[in-house]
Design a protein around this motif. Structure first.
Motif, mmCIF file in Angstrom:
data_model
loop_
_atom_site.group_PDB
_atom_site.id
_atom_site.type_symbol
_atom_site.label_atom_id
_atom_site.label_comp_id
_atom_site.label_asym_id
_atom_site.label_seq_id
_atom_site.Cartn_x
_atom_site.Cartn_y
_atom_site.Cartn_z
ATOM 1 N N CYS A 239 0.838 -1.195 0.000
ATOM 2 C CA CYS A 239 0.000 0.000 0.000
ATOM 3 C C CYS A 239 0.873 1.245 0.000
ATOM 4 N N GLU A 338 -0.213 0.680 6.565
ATOM 5 C CA GLU A 338 -0.470 1.667 5.527
ATOM 6 C C GLU A 338 0.857 2.172 4.952
ATOM 7 N N GLU A 435 -4.420 5.978 8.050
ATOM 8 C CA GLU A 435 -3.785 5.782 6.741
ATOM 9 C C GLU A 435 -2.373 6.359 6.818
ATOM 10 N N TRP A 436 -1.976 7.194 5.852
ATOM 11 C CA TRP A 436 -0.575 7.624 5.813
ATOM 12 C C TRP A 436 -0.223 8.532 6.988
ATOM 13 N N ASP A 540 -6.020 10.367 2.754
ATOM 14 C CA ASP A 540 -5.402 9.030 2.762
ATOM 15 C C ASP A 540 -3.891 9.162 2.564
ATOM 16 N N GLU A 593 -8.513 6.793 -7.268
ATOM 17 C CA GLU A 593 -7.939 7.304 -6.029
ATOM 18 C C GLU A 593 -6.624 7.977 -6.419
HETATM 19 CA CA CA Z 1 -4.167 4.304 1.190
#
Ligand code: CA
Ligand code: FEO
Ligand code: CA
Length: 641
Positions: A239, A338, A435-436, A540, A593
């Motif tokens: 990811c 992530e 997430e990030w 994200d 995305e």
């Molecule tokens: Ca992501």
């Protein structure tokens, strides 16, 4: 075969389907929980420069933004809903590489109807581009890129409707995922992949990996093919990305659970059964999203119950040595990783921040035992250290709780393999899908995107608040204050003593995304730095540029209707950490995305990932949609980061 359309199913919804928790009875039955903001507002007021925004009025409509001059070198882009990429006036974008483009001259040509055949499918750029980092040495630039997952419907013959029917099909899907290392160069015609560069490499679901750290060699990692528990094949669901100060790439294994299945009801001991439940490994006889287990027994947990324990890690890759074996670092824990954002502590330790992207899971920090010495031996720096999990207090402070055998009641190897259980044992704070994480290069602080959590605060049939996979109720808490959180937020923390290795910190919310045109007040309107012009949902991807601007990418609802009206397609925005101002910079094609961001060595080009467009991007009408990396430059070739 299953009637489930996995292309239409998110990984979270897939987990929910396989591990159903009690259903919500309806929005009108959701309890309106009082959310006390007093605590963290107080903390934010004492927080420093950024607190000017939050402290002056957290909620939209209660204050104007600080009036410092804008640091942005572009005018805000309007939201877009079409099938292509847009950037502001004065900038231009171009396609660098698309899924299926050759890395080697002997690779098969991409067919706009059929894609790429299995033979040679490990010689092309992978699908579903995600995290990426650029490395440079002596004029050579290498782009290292994750290919997170595949869309079987466009990778396999159309009549199969996305279902593999042979080991050959499974091999093709495996080859399109993993990591690509490729040399890139800028010429008169723009940026191009250097086909046949000796650095070009594909790492996929069968590439040999080494396993190190506390879990290496543990019985739970041993298989018939690897009785040592120290060597595995493949890296999965890569990811987000990270890098080390010594110039290696970190790829982060996220939704690894989805690749495993079973051909028969498995006989499991409690350790395996509990682990599969917590990590979402299905024990139902079902083809699942990819059906690897139907053709490759390595992925069949009734035959290889330890194989899932060999995935879910941070993996280190040396981009400059195509023969180097990637290393899975179990010391950094096993969860749905992530990304991995490093910082160097004043004492020289390497600190790695990481999120576990699942509803109600946790945020982590790892601190190396040894110190980083430029030019010194770095081969074991990520092998020994201390993992911590985040506890956020309502008063704007927080603690990194060490995951030790004493505090968790688990052995060191068990903490590395069942990290989620270790976090639960010390009562970590349940988060809205971390997430990030990004570390500010100009101030000692970190940021994490909490993308959304539609089940936060929702009630089950019995009137109880819904839980995470550990059974902990997802009651709104200070950093995750909204029930039915559709929009997401970004939490920021500042370590005490300006030391990323410190165990305590102050925190606030840099932004709560929202829609102030649909919700004129309240938490769904978002924070004061959200307005009708810059609305977005589901932050994200995230990276800081070298000047300290925060670039935010989204993976959310792009219907542009209802709660999301006026937000348009997924996008990339820039945020100023000091003033709080956020401005839209780029929009992706509909259905896509926007994820993955890095810069050329001269900082005059941004590389931006466009994952899973629905539109036939970038080849146009009638062609297969292709995940792509685009370059973005200023027309005057000035710096862009
Ligand atoms: Ca992501
Ligand atoms: Fe692969 Fe959580 O994004
Ligand atoms: Ca996401």
């Amino acid at each position: 075969m299953s009637q489930i359309d996995y292309d239409e199913l998110s990984f979270d919804d897939e987990d929910e389907m396989k591990f159903p928790r009690p259903e919500v009875q309806g929005f009108d039955q959701v309890v309106e929980r009082a959310v006390s903001r007093r605590g963290f507002l107080g903390g934010a007021l004492a927080f420093g420069s950024g607190a000017a925004v939050m402290g002056a009025g957290l909620l939209n409509g209660t204050s104007a933004l600080a009036t410092q001059a804008s640091r942005f070198a572009f005018d805000q882009l309007a939201p877009q809903t079409d099938g292509t990429v847009h950037v502001p006036a004065g900038y231009a974008w171009d396609v660098l590489v698309r899924w299926g483009d050759p890395l080697f001259s002997d690779a098969p040509a991409f067919d706009s109807d059929a894609g790429v055949p299995t033979e040679g499918s490990d010689r092309v750029f992978g699908e579903n581009t995600d995290g990426m980092e650029l490395f440079h040495q002596r004029g050579t630039e290498l782009l290292v890129v994750n290919s997170e997952y595949v869309n079987p419907k466009i990778n396999l013959p159309a009549e199969q409707e996305g279902k593999p029917v042979s080991l050959d099909d499974v091999t093709r899907l495996q080859n399109f995922q993993g990591v690509t290392v490729m040399e890139v160069a800028e010429g008169d015609a723009g940026w191009e992949v250097v086909v046949d560069s000796p650095y070009n490499r594909r790492i996929h679901h069968r590439t040999p990996m080494a396993i190190d750290g506390p879990a290496a060699g543990h019985d739970l990692l041993k298989t018939a093919a690897d009785p040592t528990g120290t060597q595995s094949l493949g890296t999965f669901n890569n990811c987000g990305s990270g890098r080390t100060p010594w110039g290696t790439y970190l790829t982060c294994e996220e939704n690894f659970n989805g690749y495993f299945g079973t051909s028969e009801e498995p006989a499991l001991d409690a350790v395996h059964a509990d682990g599969f439940k917590r990590y979402g490994v299905s024990t139902k006889v079902d083809p699942g999203r990819y059906n690897y287990h139907g053709f490759d027994p390595r992925f069949d947990i009734s035959q290889n119950p330890n194989e899932p324990h060999r995935a879910g890690y941070i993996v280190e890759i040396d981009p400059w040595n195509p023969d180097a074996t990637p290393v899975k670092h179990t010391a950094l824990g096993r969860f749905k990783h992530e990304n991995a954002a490093y910082a160097l502590a004043p004492g020289g330790q390497v600190v790695v921040y990481m999120g576990d992207d699942e509803r109600g899971e946790y945020m982590y920090k790892w601190v190396s035992r040894d110190v980083y010495v430029p030019g010194g031996d770095t081969s074991t720096l990520l092998s020994e250290g201390q993992l911590h999990v985040a506890k956020f207090n309502d008063d704007g402070t927080g603690t990194w709780l060490a995951l030790t055998p004493e505090d968790t009641g688990m052995a060191e190897a068990e903490i590395a393999i069942f990290t989620r259980m270790a976090g639960t044992a010390v009562s970590a704070t349940t988060m809205d899908r971390p997430e990030w994480i990004a570390v500010n290069p100009t101030v000692v602080e970190g940021y994490c995107c909490l993308t959304n959590n539609s089940r936060r605060g929702a009630l089950d049939d019995d009137g109880n608040v819904r839980t995470n996979a550990a059974g902990e109720p997802m009651i709104p808490n200070a950093p995750n204050p909204r029930e039915i959180n559709r929009y997401g937020q970004i939490v920021r923390w500042r370590p005490h003593n300006d030391d990323h290795a410190a165990s305590t910190f102050d925190w606030d919310l840099y932004v709560m995304a929202g829609n102030p045109t649909v919700h004129t007040d309240g938490l769904y309107a978002g924070t004061a730095n959200i307005n009708a012009g810059n609305m977005f949902n589901s932050p994200d991807g995230m990276q800081f540029d070298s000047s300290g601007l925060l670039w935010i990418q989204t993976d959310g609802d792009d219907d542009n209707e209802g709660d999301f009206l006026g937000m348009g397609n997924n996008q990339m925005l820039a945020g100023d950490p000091v003033t709080g101002e956020i401005r839209r910079f780029l929009t992706g094609p509909n259905g896509s995305e926007v994820t993955g961001l890095t810069w050329s060595a001269d900082r005059r080009t941004m590389f931006v990932g466009i994952q899973h467009p629905a539109a036939p991007f970038p080849d146009g009408e009638g062609a297969l949609p292709r995940s792509s990396i685009v370059t973005v430059k200023r027309a005057d070739n000035a710096l862009v980061g």
